[in-house]
Motif scaffolding. Structure first.
Motif, mmCIF file in Angstrom:
data_model
loop_
_atom_site.group_PDB
_atom_site.id
_atom_site.type_symbol
_atom_site.label_atom_id
_atom_site.label_comp_id
_atom_site.label_asym_id
_atom_site.label_seq_id
_atom_site.Cartn_x
_atom_site.Cartn_y
_atom_site.Cartn_z
ATOM 1 N N ALA A 1 -38.630 -8.853 24.595
ATOM 2 C CA ALA A 1 -39.769 -9.096 23.700
ATOM 3 C C ALA A 1 -40.805 -8.012 23.961
ATOM 4 O O ALA A 1 -41.208 -7.797 25.100
ATOM 5 C CB ALA A 1 -40.358 -10.473 23.958
ATOM 6 N N ASP A 2 -41.195 -7.302 22.928
ATOM 7 C CA ASP A 2 -42.218 -6.261 23.021
ATOM 8 C C ASP A 2 -43.492 -6.803 22.399
ATOM 9 O O ASP A 2 -43.506 -7.181 21.224
ATOM 10 C CB ASP A 2 -41.773 -5.000 22.279
ATOM 11 C CG ASP A 2 -40.501 -4.406 22.858
ATOM 12 O OD1 ASP A 2 -40.364 -4.389 24.093
ATOM 13 O OD2 ASP A 2 -39.647 -3.971 22.063
ATOM 14 N N HIS B 1 -43.231 -5.255 27.834
ATOM 15 C CA HIS B 1 -41.814 -5.497 27.539
ATOM 16 C C HIS B 1 -41.362 -6.621 28.468
ATOM 17 O O HIS B 1 -41.407 -6.468 29.690
ATOM 18 C CB HIS B 1 -40.988 -4.240 27.772
ATOM 19 C CG HIS B 1 -41.552 -3.039 27.090
ATOM 20 N ND1 HIS B 1 -41.460 -2.835 25.733
ATOM 21 C CD2 HIS B 1 -42.242 -1.982 27.582
ATOM 22 C CE1 HIS B 1 -42.057 -1.700 25.422
ATOM 23 N NE2 HIS B 1 -42.544 -1.168 26.526
ATOM 24 N N LEU B 2 -40.951 -7.738 27.887
ATOM 25 C CA LEU B 2 -40.647 -8.917 28.684
ATOM 26 C C LEU B 2 -39.236 -9.436 28.387
ATOM 27 O O LEU B 2 -38.922 -9.771 27.240
ATOM 28 C CB LEU B 2 -41.671 -10.011 28.360
ATOM 29 C CG LEU B 2 -41.770 -11.191 29.288
ATOM 30 C CD1 LEU B 2 -42.176 -10.757 30.694
ATOM 31 C CD2 LEU B 2 -42.788 -12.178 28.758
ATOM 32 N N PRO B 3 -38.372 -9.506 29.416
ATOM 33 C CA PRO B 3 -37.048 -10.089 29.200
ATOM 34 C C PRO B 3 -37.194 -11.552 28.768
ATOM 35 O O PRO B 3 -38.000 -12.296 29.320
ATOM 36 C CB PRO B 3 -36.379 -9.979 30.572
ATOM 37 C CG PRO B 3 -37.094 -8.854 31.253
ATOM 38 C CD PRO B 3 -38.517 -8.975 30.781
ATOM 39 N N ALA B 4 -36.390 -11.936 27.788
ATOM 40 C CA ALA B 4 -36.503 -13.282 27.212
ATOM 41 C C ALA B 4 -35.193 -13.652 26.558
ATOM 42 O O ALA B 4 -34.235 -12.881 26.569
ATOM 43 C CB ALA B 4 -37.645 -13.304 26.196
ATOM 44 N N VAL B 5 -35.166 -14.841 25.992
ATOM 45 C CA VAL B 5 -34.047 -15.267 25.145
ATOM 46 C C VAL B 5 -34.630 -15.740 23.820
ATOM 47 O O VAL B 5 -35.740 -16.272 23.769
ATOM 48 C CB VAL B 5 -33.193 -16.383 25.801
ATOM 49 C CG1 VAL B 5 -32.459 -15.857 27.011
ATOM 50 C CG2 VAL B 5 -34.016 -17.579 26.179
ATOM 51 N N ASP B 6 -33.870 -15.503 22.757
ATOM 52 C CA ASP B 6 -34.340 -15.957 21.449
ATOM 53 C C ASP B 6 -33.947 -17.410 21.235
ATOM 54 O O ASP B 6 -33.354 -18.047 22.109
ATOM 55 C CB ASP B 6 -33.836 -15.040 20.326
ATOM 56 C CG ASP B 6 -32.325 -15.045 20.151
ATOM 57 O OD1 ASP B 6 -31.645 -15.946 20.702
ATOM 58 O OD2 ASP B 6 -31.815 -14.139 19.460
ATOM 59 N N SER C 1 -41.506 -16.826 18.240
ATOM 60 C CA SER C 1 -41.505 -17.325 19.608
ATOM 61 C C SER C 1 -40.249 -16.875 20.334
ATOM 62 O O SER C 1 -39.249 -16.491 19.715
ATOM 63 C CB SER C 1 -41.608 -18.853 19.628
ATOM 64 O OG SER C 1 -40.503 -19.431 18.988
ATOM 65 N N PHE C 2 -40.338 -16.904 21.652
ATOM 66 C CA PHE C 2 -39.205 -16.584 22.507
ATOM 67 C C PHE C 2 -39.330 -17.415 23.772
ATOM 68 O O PHE C 2 -40.373 -18.011 24.041
ATOM 69 C CB PHE C 2 -39.141 -15.088 22.835
ATOM 70 C CG PHE C 2 -40.380 -14.550 23.508
ATOM 71 C CD1 PHE C 2 -40.514 -14.580 24.890
ATOM 72 C CD2 PHE C 2 -41.405 -14.000 22.759
ATOM 73 C CE1 PHE C 2 -41.647 -14.088 25.513
ATOM 74 C CE2 PHE C 2 -42.550 -13.506 23.377
ATOM 75 C CZ PHE C 2 -42.664 -13.544 24.752
ATOM 76 N N ILE C 3 -38.258 -17.470 24.534
ATOM 77 C CA ILE C 3 -38.227 -18.262 25.755
ATOM 78 C C ILE C 3 -38.064 -17.328 26.938
ATOM 79 O O ILE C 3 -37.272 -16.377 26.889
ATOM 80 C CB ILE C 3 -37.070 -19.283 25.692
ATOM 81 C CG1 ILE C 3 -37.293 -20.227 24.501
ATOM 82 C CG2 ILE C 3 -36.964 -20.063 26.997
ATOM 83 C CD1 ILE C 3 -36.084 -21.026 24.104
ATOM 84 N N THR C 4 -38.816 -17.586 27.987
ATOM 85 C CA THR C 4 -38.728 -16.774 29.194
ATOM 86 C C THR C 4 -38.947 -17.669 30.407
ATOM 87 O O THR C 4 -39.172 -18.872 30.265
ATOM 88 C CB THR C 4 -39.717 -15.583 29.142
ATOM 89 O OG1 THR C 4 -39.404 -14.666 30.195
ATOM 90 C CG2 THR C 4 -41.159 -16.038 29.232
ATOM 91 N N THR C 5 -38.904 -17.083 31.572
ATOM 92 C CA THR C 5 -39.077 -17.871 32.791
ATOM 93 C C THR C 5 -40.516 -18.359 32.927
ATOM 94 O O THR C 5 -41.437 -17.773 32.352
ATOM 95 C CB THR C 5 -38.710 -17.041 34.033
ATOM 96 O OG1 THR C 5 -39.602 -15.920 34.128
ATOM 97 C CG2 THR C 5 -37.264 -16.562 33.977
ATOM 98 N N LYS D 1 -41.642 -21.553 26.446
ATOM 99 C CA LYS D 1 -41.606 -20.949 25.117
ATOM 100 C C LYS D 1 -42.946 -20.260 24.878
ATOM 101 O O LYS D 1 -44.006 -20.874 25.062
ATOM 102 C CB LYS D 1 -41.364 -22.031 24.069
ATOM 103 C CG LYS D 1 -41.230 -21.525 22.660
ATOM 104 C CD LYS D 1 -40.917 -22.696 21.740
ATOM 105 C CE LYS D 1 -40.605 -22.241 20.355
ATOM 106 N NZ LYS D 1 -40.236 -23.381 19.505
ATOM 107 N N VAL D 2 -42.898 -18.999 24.483
ATOM 108 C CA VAL D 2 -44.106 -18.227 24.201
ATOM 109 C C VAL D 2 -44.155 -17.974 22.702
ATOM 110 O O VAL D 2 -43.213 -17.422 22.130
ATOM 111 C CB VAL D 2 -44.100 -16.881 24.958
ATOM 112 C CG1 VAL D 2 -45.343 -16.068 24.625
ATOM 113 C CG2 VAL D 2 -43.994 -17.100 26.465
ATOM 114 N N ALA D 3 -45.235 -18.386 22.070
ATOM 115 C CA ALA D 3 -45.450 -18.111 20.649
ATOM 116 C C ALA D 3 -46.468 -16.984 20.542
ATOM 117 O O ALA D 3 -47.528 -17.029 21.175
ATOM 118 C CB ALA D 3 -45.952 -19.362 19.937
ATOM 119 N N TYR D 4 -46.117 -16.000 19.730
ATOM 120 C CA TYR D 4 -46.957 -14.806 19.597
ATOM 121 C C TYR D 4 -46.705 -14.198 18.226
ATOM 122 O O TYR D 4 -45.559 -13.923 17.877
ATOM 123 C CB TYR D 4 -46.597 -13.802 20.709
ATOM 124 C CG TYR D 4 -47.320 -12.495 20.640
ATOM 125 C CD1 TYR D 4 -48.599 -12.357 21.166
ATOM 126 C CD2 TYR D 4 -46.731 -11.377 20.064
ATOM 127 C CE1 TYR D 4 -49.265 -11.146 21.124
ATOM 128 C CE2 TYR D 4 -47.390 -10.167 20.010
ATOM 129 C CZ TYR D 4 -48.648 -10.056 20.536
ATOM 130 O OH TYR D 4 -49.314 -8.850 20.490
#
Length: 114
Positions: free
Chosen positions: A51-52, A38-43, A10-14, A3-6
């Motif tokens: 995610a930009d 630009h990062l592929p992720a899931v909400d 937040s969003f989830i990615t690999t 999980k990345v918080a920014y």
């Protein structure tokens, strides 16, 4: 998955994408450089998103493990681009990811504990 918080969201990615993002953010900070990523992720609902993020010297990222059961986004291309950008900044020799605090021995005997 991580999980990345920014910027208050937040969003989830690999794992690989989150780690590459952290390395790039550190390299950008060391070089006083900013760039849109630009990062592929899931909400949080498990939907695939892109995610930009503006990553630069003042970026504040928090990455934590996630127990999401959402399908992993395809981040191979984004991870390769982040690694290439990190190397291009010339910071790859100066940037390293240390051990998590729980994996290191820290003398806490001086702390006032209840």
């Amino acid at each position: 998955m991580k999980k990345v918080a920014y910027g208050g969201v937040s969003f989830i990615t690999t794992d690989e994408a989150a780690d590459a993002l952290l390395q790039f953010a550190a390299a950008a900070a060391l070089n006083d450089f900013a760039e849109v990523v630009h990062l592929p992720a899931v909400d949080e609902d498990g939907r695939g998103i892109i995610a930009d993020l503006v990553i630069g010297p003042a970026s504040e990222l928090l990455v934590t493990p996630s127990d999401s059961t959402a399908p992993s986004p395809d981040t191979i291309e984004a991870v390769n681009k982040l690694h290439a950008r990190t190397v291009a900044l010339g910071a790859s020799k100066r940037v390293s990811i240390g051990l998590p605090i729980e994996d290191t021995e820290v003398d806490t005997s001086y702390l006032d504990t209840p």
